[in-house]
Design a protein around this motif. Structure first.
Motif, PDB file in Angstrom:
ATOM      1  N   ILE A 123       2.835  -1.607   4.210  1.00  0.00           N
ATOM      2  CA  ILE A 123       2.132  -0.397   4.063  1.00  0.00           C
ATOM      3  C   ILE A 123       2.917   0.756   4.685  1.00  0.00           C
ATOM      4  O   ILE A 123       3.888   0.493   5.598  1.00  0.00           O
ATOM      5  CB  ILE A 123       0.851  -0.451   4.969  1.00  0.00           C
ATOM      6  CG1 ILE A 123       0.064   0.697   4.780  1.00  0.00           C
ATOM      7  CG2 ILE A 123       1.152  -0.337   6.660  1.00  0.00           C
ATOM      8  CD1 ILE A 123      -1.475   0.830   5.301  1.00  0.00           C
ATOM      9  N   GLU A 124       3.041   1.963   3.887  1.00  0.00           N
ATOM     10  CA  GLU A 124       3.696   3.194   4.222  1.00  0.00           C
ATOM     11  C   GLU A 124       3.159   3.747   5.524  1.00  0.00           C
ATOM     12  O   GLU A 124       1.996   3.406   5.888  1.00  0.00           O
ATOM     13  CB  GLU A 124       3.638   3.932   3.131  1.00  0.00           C
ATOM     14  CG  GLU A 124       4.670   4.091   2.277  1.00  0.00           C
ATOM     15  CD  GLU A 124       4.552   5.406   1.260  1.00  0.00           C
ATOM     16  OE1 GLU A 124       4.922   6.493   1.635  1.00  0.00           O
ATOM     17  OE2 GLU A 124       3.846   5.286   0.135  1.00  0.00           O
ATOM     18  N   VAL A 149       0.856  -0.984   0.038  1.00  0.00           N
ATOM     19  CA  VAL A 149       0.037   0.079  -0.029  1.00  0.00           C
ATOM     20  C   VAL A 149       0.799   1.344   0.060  1.00  0.00           C
ATOM     21  O   VAL A 149       1.722   1.166   0.720  1.00  0.00           O
ATOM     22  CB  VAL A 149      -1.008  -0.045   1.111  1.00  0.00           C
ATOM     23  CG1 VAL A 149      -1.789   1.405   1.159  1.00  0.00           C
ATOM     24  CG2 VAL A 149      -1.851  -1.181   1.330  1.00  0.00           C
ATOM     25  N   THR A 150       0.703   2.157  -1.148  1.00  0.00           N
ATOM     26  CA  THR A 150       1.608   3.372  -1.041  1.00  0.00           C
ATOM     27  C   THR A 150       0.576   4.514  -0.991  1.00  0.00           C
ATOM     28  O   THR A 150      -0.689   4.249  -1.210  1.00  0.00           O
ATOM     29  CB  THR A 150       2.396   3.325  -2.274  1.00  0.00           C
ATOM     30  OG1 THR A 150       1.235   3.416  -3.549  1.00  0.00           O
ATOM     31  CG2 THR A 150       3.205   2.134  -2.477  1.00  0.00           C
ATOM     32  N   ARG A 151       1.138   5.368  -0.479  1.00  0.00           N
ATOM     33  CA  ARG A 151       0.285   6.843  -0.380  1.00  0.00           C
ATOM     34  C   ARG A 151      -0.174   7.307  -1.877  1.00  0.00           C
ATOM     35  O   ARG A 151      -1.417   7.627  -1.896  1.00  0.00           O
ATOM     36  CB  ARG A 151       1.349   7.926   0.362  1.00  0.00           C
ATOM     37  CG  ARG A 151       0.415   9.139   0.445  1.00  0.00           C
ATOM     38  CD  ARG A 151      -0.623   9.296   1.516  1.00  0.00           C
ATOM     39  NE  ARG A 151      -0.574  10.357   2.112  1.00  0.00           N
ATOM     40  CZ  ARG A 151      -1.872  10.824   2.702  1.00  0.00           C
ATOM     41  NH1 ARG A 151      -2.430   9.803   3.473  1.00  0.00           N
ATOM     42  NH2 ARG A 151      -2.163  11.960   3.145  1.00  0.00           N
ATOM     43  N   ARG A 152       0.785   7.464  -2.776  1.00  0.00           N
ATOM     44  CA  ARG A 152       0.336   7.972  -4.133  1.00  0.00           C
ATOM     45  C   ARG A 152       0.626   6.771  -5.090  1.00  0.00           C
ATOM     46  O   ARG A 152       1.562   5.758  -4.941  1.00  0.00           O
ATOM     47  CB  ARG A 152       1.182   9.338  -4.484  1.00  0.00           C
ATOM     48  CG  ARG A 152       0.873  10.118  -3.440  1.00  0.00           C
ATOM     49  CD  ARG A 152      -0.242  11.200  -3.811  1.00  0.00           C
ATOM     50  NE  ARG A 152      -0.556  12.134  -2.857  1.00  0.00           N
ATOM     51  CZ  ARG A 152      -1.448  12.139  -2.032  1.00  0.00           C
ATOM     52  NH1 ARG A 152      -2.227  11.090  -1.877  1.00  0.00           N
ATOM     53  NH2 ARG A 152      -1.497  13.056  -1.111  1.00  0.00           N
ATOM     54  N   ARG A 205       2.676   6.690   6.623  1.00  0.00           N
ATOM     55  CA  ARG A 205       1.754   7.710   6.488  1.00  0.00           C
ATOM     56  C   ARG A 205       0.382   7.386   6.162  1.00  0.00           C
ATOM     57  O   ARG A 205      -0.552   8.169   6.406  1.00  0.00           O
ATOM     58  CB  ARG A 205       2.409   8.888   5.652  1.00  0.00           C
ATOM     59  CG  ARG A 205       2.885   8.331   4.478  1.00  0.00           C
ATOM     60  CD  ARG A 205       3.457   9.698   3.582  1.00  0.00           C
ATOM     61  NE  ARG A 205       3.936   9.137   2.348  1.00  0.00           N
ATOM     62  CZ  ARG A 205       4.327   9.771   1.223  1.00  0.00           C
ATOM     63  NH1 ARG A 205       3.978  11.279   1.497  1.00  0.00           N
ATOM     64  NH2 ARG A 205       4.648   9.107   0.148  1.00  0.00           N
ATOM     65  N   SER A 206       0.481   6.068   5.337  1.00  0.00           N
ATOM     66  CA  SER A 206      -0.823   5.564   4.660  1.00  0.00           C
ATOM     67  C   SER A 206      -1.549   5.041   5.790  1.00  0.00           C
ATOM     68  O   SER A 206      -2.698   4.936   5.913  1.00  0.00           O
ATOM     69  CB  SER A 206      -0.549   4.701   3.650  1.00  0.00           C
ATOM     70  OG  SER A 206      -0.205   5.232   2.450  1.00  0.00           O
ATOM     71  N   SER A 256      -2.824   7.789   8.088  1.00  0.00           N
ATOM     72  CA  SER A 256      -4.057   8.257   7.475  1.00  0.00           C
ATOM     73  C   SER A 256      -5.408   7.600   7.564  1.00  0.00           C
ATOM     74  O   SER A 256      -6.534   8.107   7.783  1.00  0.00           O
ATOM     75  CB  SER A 256      -3.734   8.624   5.967  1.00  0.00           C
ATOM     76  OG  SER A 256      -4.814   8.658   5.231  1.00  0.00           O
ATOM     77  N   ILE A 257      -5.101   6.058   7.374  1.00  0.00           N
ATOM     78  CA  ILE A 257      -6.494   5.216   7.380  1.00  0.00           C
ATOM     79  C   ILE A 257      -6.955   5.364   8.807  1.00  0.00           C
ATOM     80  O   ILE A 257      -8.164   5.311   8.977  1.00  0.00           O
ATOM     81  CB  ILE A 257      -5.870   3.722   7.047  1.00  0.00           C
ATOM     82  CG1 ILE A 257      -5.581   3.626   5.777  1.00  0.00           C
ATOM     83  CG2 ILE A 257      -6.856   2.857   7.255  1.00  0.00           C
ATOM     84  CD1 ILE A 257      -4.810   2.591   5.004  1.00  0.00           C
ATOM     85  N   GLU A 291      -2.698   1.865  -4.343  1.00  0.00           N
ATOM     86  CA  GLU A 291      -2.927   3.218  -3.885  1.00  0.00           C
ATOM     87  C   GLU A 291      -3.579   3.183  -2.444  1.00  0.00           C
ATOM     88  O   GLU A 291      -4.687   2.525  -2.496  1.00  0.00           O
ATOM     89  CB  GLU A 291      -3.427   4.210  -4.780  1.00  0.00           C
ATOM     90  CG  GLU A 291      -3.067   5.424  -4.580  1.00  0.00           C
ATOM     91  CD  GLU A 291      -3.967   6.565  -5.566  1.00  0.00           C
ATOM     92  OE1 GLU A 291      -3.853   7.801  -5.325  1.00  0.00           O
ATOM     93  OE2 GLU A 291      -4.566   5.798  -6.300  1.00  0.00           O
ATOM     94  N   GLU A 292      -3.103   3.970  -1.614  1.00  0.00           N
ATOM     95  CA  GLU A 292      -3.855   4.208  -0.258  1.00  0.00           C
ATOM     96  C   GLU A 292      -5.467   4.299  -0.689  1.00  0.00           C
ATOM     97  O   GLU A 292      -6.388   3.773   0.255  1.00  0.00           O
ATOM     98  CB  GLU A 292      -3.454   5.145   0.636  1.00  0.00           C
ATOM     99  CG  GLU A 292      -4.042   5.488   1.991  1.00  0.00           C
ATOM    100  CD  GLU A 292      -3.784   6.759   2.609  1.00  0.00           C
ATOM    101  OE1 GLU A 292      -2.850   7.296   2.287  1.00  0.00           O
ATOM    102  OE2 GLU A 292      -4.935   7.261   3.065  1.00  0.00           O
TER     103      GLU A 292
END
Lengths: 301, 292
Positions: free
Chosen positions: A275-276, A228-231, A278-279, A282-283, A258-259
């Motif tokens: 998973i990143e 899972v990446t942010r962008r 920051r993702s 954010s989740i 993508e997230e």
């Protein structure tokens, strides 16, 4: 007689420790995932300490602190452990609720089904006259009304399909709980791997990502992985998922999303979730509506 | 499908390690089945979470099989019977319909009661600010009252708990509640609200305190904020009289002249024209005509 038996057992112990150290040992591979063992000391969550916003005492007494769990943050793609990070237990250490996950997965599937567009015309919607085709009596044939009867060729369709919405609803708080339950399930099994930042690859050729996946034990043999990446990272996505211009990708080893594209079912599907950070943050931030409830108040500070 | 042990066994054989070399405590793990299977297959709802639909006419074991719950013979089995139908005879509700005061409930105002103990509790919890006027907006925002229809009436239950001086603006208030609040150093003002006004006030599109007939000093004190619509004043005599009454601490009580009552119909004895004439002329003339 006692001495040789003691000696043999000592040898046995030494061998077993050396077996533990060799990571590629098949027995050890069966036993536990190597990279993703949780570093946390697991703390039992006492039920009385869960923050319940509806107790009347809440604004007079501060809510009890929620215990925290540890997670290791790794670098990508080297997977060197960088540091530890904390997450509240009500985000990443929730008990497994199969019913909540079930409802979330069913809800997502139904929303994904969405509007069905099949449409047919009933006799009142078919273009045509209401004129009686032939006299009621005297022809020796069947009684007929207009030409649009569903019994006739070119007539309307009786009981045909019409557009309908297949989506169902789920309370927001239950859906958010499902997200955090899914992440907690992964975390507790050591299948949630938090990485600091995923950089795009230099090449969109899939040999590199394939070797990365296999090296870390994330590949087909180990039940695939979800990245899972942010962008969207064009080369990484093309290398792993394949692209429209005929590149096959390495989908046998996993998938990168993508997230914004992932849902609860994605989190539960494959062998692990990479998973990143920051993702993940954010989740967890977006899916905490049942935690962030405040007591209604007319005092605005 | 046969159990998938073979592949694991094959793996262990290719390493060609004597069995003794594997530590004995690891043996049970060697022969267990290892598959990476998703949890998705084992998700279920809680039993009883979903109610099964009643399916009629689907055989005797369904419980609604033979007559589908409609009994035997007649119009009720085959179709619909109009509501209140008496077999062609005049309907019961036509012959003996409701008469009398049953309709008055729809004209009654629906006041939500608010007792003093709850008000003080909300202040203690820090959900109401005692230093500012407490209006219907604050009360609804802090969920002290909810589902307000025509207004809120302040009642005196738990009056011994009031300790803060509160400035309350509310639809109605009982005499004891007014006395309690004022004894604690606070003030009560009752003012007129309509359901529409309450809706607009909660949206922040109407001033909750000041209307055209408010006291001039209050209008000047009111915040400079402009609102979409103006707070209405009462138009019916009953309402006007309630809010003109100083005993109710009505917001229109400043319109009542000194020594007059709040009623719009009954004049206060001794204030009419005839009474004024009587007092001025007749007394003087009576004094002049005195014989003794």
């Amino acid at each position: 007689m006692a001495a040789p038996s003691l000696w043999s057992s000592l040898q046995c112990l030494r061998k077993s420790t050396s077996a533990l150290l060799s990571a590629r040992d098949p027995v050890m591979q069966c036993l536990a995932p190597r990279l993703s063992r949780p570093m946390a000391t697991e703390v039992e969550l006492p039920q009385s300490q869960i923050y319940n916003p509806f107790t009347p005492m809440i604004s007079r007494r501060p809510p009890p602190p929620v215990p925290e769990v540890l997670a290791t943050v790794y670098s990508f793609p080297n997977m060197e452990p960088l540091r530890f990070t904390h997450y509240p237990a009500n985000q990443l250490h929730l008990p497994l609720r199969r019913d909540i996950l079930h409802r979330a997965v069913i809800y997502e599937a139904s929303v994904h089904r969405g509007m069905r567009t099949a449409n047919t015309k009933w006799r009142s919607e078919v273009h045509g006259s209401n004129r009686k085709i032939r006299p009621q009596k005297g022809t020796g044939k069947a009684r007929l009304g207009d030409r649009k009867s569903p019994m006739l060729r070119g007539g309307g369709v009786a009981f045909g399909p019409h557009p309908r919405d297949m989506s169902t609803k789920l309370p927001r708080k239950i859906y958010d709980l499902a997200w955090r339950t899914a992440l907690s399930y992964r975390y507790r099994r050591g299948e949630l791997i938090v990485v600091q930042k995923v950089e795009d690859l230099e090449t969109d050729n899939s040999w590199l990502i394939e070797s990365i996946m296999e090296q870390h034990g994330w590949g087909r043999k180990d039940g695939k992985s979800l990245l899972v990446t942010r962008r969207v990272m064009p080369k990484l996505f093309a290398a792993l998922n394949g692209s429209k211009d005929g590149q096959p990708g390495a989908l046998q080893h996993g998938i990168v999303k993508e997230e914004a594209d992932i849902d609860v079912k994605d989190l539960l599907e494959m062998g692990r979730v990479v998973i990143e950070k920051r993702s993940l943050d954010s989740i967890l931030r977006d899916h905490s509506s049942d935690l962030n409830m405040t007591v209604p108040s007319a005092v605005h500070t | 499908m046969p159990p998938r042990l073979c592949s694991l066994l094959r793996v262990s054989h290719t390493i060609a390690r004597p069995a003794a070399e594997i530590s004995p405590f690891l043996l049970p793990f060697l022969y267990t089945q290892q598959r990476s299977s998703s949890i998705l297959g084992s998700l279920t709802n809680v039993p009883g979470a979903v109610r099964r639909r009643k399916r009629v006419g689907r055989g005797p074991s369904s419980g609604k099989g033979k007559t589908s719950g409609r009994g035997h013979k007649g119009q009720k089995q085959h179709g619909k019977v109009p509501l209140g139908f008496n077999g062609g005879q005049t309907k019961d509700e036509v012959v003996a319909g409701k008469r009398g005061d049953h309709n008055f409930a729809s004209f009654a105002v629906d006041m939500i009661p608010l007792n003093l103990y709850k008000l003080q509790d909300w202040v203690d919890q820090g959900r109401l600010d005692p230093s500012k006027p407490i209006t219907i907006k604050e009360l609804c925002e802090s969920r002290c009252v909810s589902n307000v229809k025509d207004g809120v009436k302040l009642l005196a239950k738990g009056s011994e708990q009031i300790k803060d001086p509160l400035n309350i603006i509310i639809s109605r208030a009982s005499a004891k509640a007014i006395a309690t609040i004022e004894a604690a150093g606070g003030s009560v003002t009752t003012r007129y609200y309509t359901p529409f006004a309450i809706k607009r006030i909660l949206q922040g599109r109407m001033d909750p305190i000041v209307s055209l007939q408010s006291k001039a000093s209050e209008i000047q004190q009111a915040s400079k904020k402009t609102f979409y619509s103006r707070l209405p004043d009462p138009t019916s005599r009953k309402d006007i009289e309630y809010y003109r009454d100083p005993a109710h601490r009505g917001y229109m009580s400043h319109l009542v002249p000194e020594g007059h009552g709040p009623s719009l119909f009954f004049k206060t004895p001794g204030t009419g024209k005839r009474a004024a004439r009587k007092t001025s002329k007749s007394r003087v003339s009576a004094a002049d005509n005195r014989m003794w």
